[in-house]
Structures are given as structure tokens and as C-alpha cells.
Design a protein around this motif. Structure first.
Motif, PDB file in Angstrom:
ATOM      1  N   THR A   1      37.913  35.434  41.893  1.00 53.57           N
ATOM      2  CA  THR A   1      36.866  35.344  42.915  1.00 53.57           C
ATOM      3  C   THR A   1      35.900  36.516  42.817  1.00 53.57           C
ATOM      4  O   THR A   1      34.679  36.343  42.874  1.00 53.57           O
ATOM      5  CB  THR A   1      37.492  35.288  44.323  1.00 53.57           C
ATOM      6  OG1 THR A   1      38.326  34.128  44.410  1.00 53.57           O
ATOM      7  CG2 THR A   1      36.436  35.252  45.412  1.00 53.57           C
TER       8      THR A   1
ATOM      9  N   SER B   1      43.924  35.151  41.703  1.00 56.94           N
ATOM     10  CA  SER B   1      42.787  34.446  42.308  1.00 56.94           C
ATOM     11  C   SER B   1      41.792  35.419  42.939  1.00 56.94           C
ATOM     12  O   SER B   1      40.588  35.159  42.943  1.00 56.94           O
ATOM     13  CB  SER B   1      43.260  33.410  43.330  1.00 56.94           C
ATOM     14  OG  SER B   1      43.924  34.031  44.404  1.00 56.94           O
ATOM     15  N   THR B   2      42.269  36.545  43.450  1.00 54.32           N
ATOM     16  CA  THR B   2      41.368  37.560  44.000  1.00 54.32           C
ATOM     17  C   THR B   2      40.487  38.133  42.896  1.00 54.32           C
ATOM     18  O   THR B   2      39.285  38.336  43.081  1.00 54.32           O
ATOM     19  CB  THR B   2      42.176  38.681  44.680  1.00 54.32           C
ATOM     20  OG1 THR B   2      42.913  38.114  45.773  1.00 54.32           O
ATOM     21  CG2 THR B   2      41.281  39.799  45.184  1.00 54.32           C
TER      22      THR B   2
ATOM     23  N   THR C   1      33.729  36.209  39.733  1.00 55.99           N
ATOM     24  CA  THR C   1      32.712  35.172  39.949  1.00 55.99           C
ATOM     25  C   THR C   1      31.568  35.724  40.780  1.00 55.99           C
ATOM     26  O   THR C   1      30.389  35.496  40.465  1.00 55.99           O
ATOM     27  CB  THR C   1      33.343  33.939  40.625  1.00 55.99           C
ATOM     28  OG1 THR C   1      34.387  33.432  39.781  1.00 55.99           O
ATOM     29  CG2 THR C   1      32.309  32.864  40.883  1.00 55.99           C
ATOM     30  N   ARG C   2      31.887  36.454  41.826  1.00 54.33           N
ATOM     31  CA  ARG C   2      30.831  37.052  42.670  1.00 54.33           C
ATOM     32  C   ARG C   2      30.023  38.082  41.889  1.00 54.33           C
ATOM     33  O   ARG C   2      28.792  38.149  42.034  1.00 54.33           O
ATOM     34  CB  ARG C   2      31.456  37.680  43.913  1.00 54.33           C
ATOM     35  CG  ARG C   2      31.967  36.651  44.886  1.00 54.33           C
ATOM     36  CD  ARG C   2      32.561  37.283  46.103  1.00 54.33           C
ATOM     37  NE  ARG C   2      33.061  36.249  47.007  1.00 54.33           N
ATOM     38  CZ  ARG C   2      33.972  36.440  47.924  1.00 54.33           C
ATOM     39  NH1 ARG C   2      34.499  37.644  48.093  1.00 54.33           N
ATOM     40  NH2 ARG C   2      34.368  35.454  48.700  1.00 54.33           N
TER      41      ARG C   2
END
Length: 120
Positions: free
Chosen positions: A47, A43-44, A50-51
């Protein structure tokens, strides 16, 4: 013992991994290349990707239920973007730049002067 990354370090590592491949990668493939031990959270990675996509540093396209990502920027471009965003929120830019230059090594200051001279 946990080793904590510096701010922006994971972004840089991810862009470096993506830049070293010829095909776009899934978040799982990125994680496996960054940390084969599996300690880095999936998930890191999602994320962070995505950023990076929102910043325009990576391209993203759907592949089935997942996304695949490819680099659009290099690590130096990420750092320059980060510096620009930090400068954009400071009204007294001259003070910030003055303090920044005062922290440079002689070699980096010379490099900065040379780069500024190239613009003329």
C-alpha cells in the motif's frame, strides 16, 4: 509493546531503503530489509509503495506477477512534498507560515533565512 510510526515515517524508511540499492526491489524485499523480524505487514508495504508511486516518488515496473520499485525522490523530497500539500489546502497561508516559523529553533530559523537569502 507496540511502537507506532509517525505519519510519513514508513514512506521515508521505504524511500531510504530503495535509495540505498542499485536494483529495484519487490515489496517483499523492501519488507525484509525494513523489518527482518517479519512483523511489518506485506500489505502495508505494498500500500505504501503504491501511494509513493502515485506521488511520483518511486518508479514501478512489472517483473513477472510482481512489481519492482526504485526511488525517484529522497526522504527530504518526501517531507517537502508533504509540506506543500498541507499548505495547498490552507487559505490563510501567512498564518500557517508565521506559526511554523515561530516553532523553529534558532538554528533552523537561521538556516531558513540563509536559504531564502540564496534565492535573491
Amino acid at each position: 509493546m507496540s511502537t507506532r510510526r509517525r505519519p510519513g515515517q514508513l514512506e521515508t524508511e521505504i524511500v531510504t531503503v530503495l535509495g540505498g540499492t542499485t536494483e529495484p526491489l519487490t515489496p517483499g524485499e523492501v519488507r525484509d530489509l525494513l523489518d527482518p523480524s517479519g512483523r511489518l505487514s506485506y500489505s502495508t508495504v505494498v500500500t505504501t509503495l503504491t501511494r509513493l508511486h502515485e506521488k511520483g516518488a518511486v518508479a514501478r515496473h512489472r517483473d513477472g506477477r510482481a512489481f519492482r520499485y526504485g526511488a525517484l525522490a529522497d526522504p527530504a523530497g518526501l517531507v517537502a512534498d508533504r509540506m506543500s500539500r498541507l499548505m495547498a489546502v490552507e487559505p490563510d497561508r501567512a498564518s500557517v507560515l508565521r506559526r511554523f516559523v515561530s516553532t523553529l529553533s534558532e538554528q533552523d530559523e537561521r538556516l531558513l533565512r540563509d536559504l531564502l537569502d540564496e534565492r535573491d
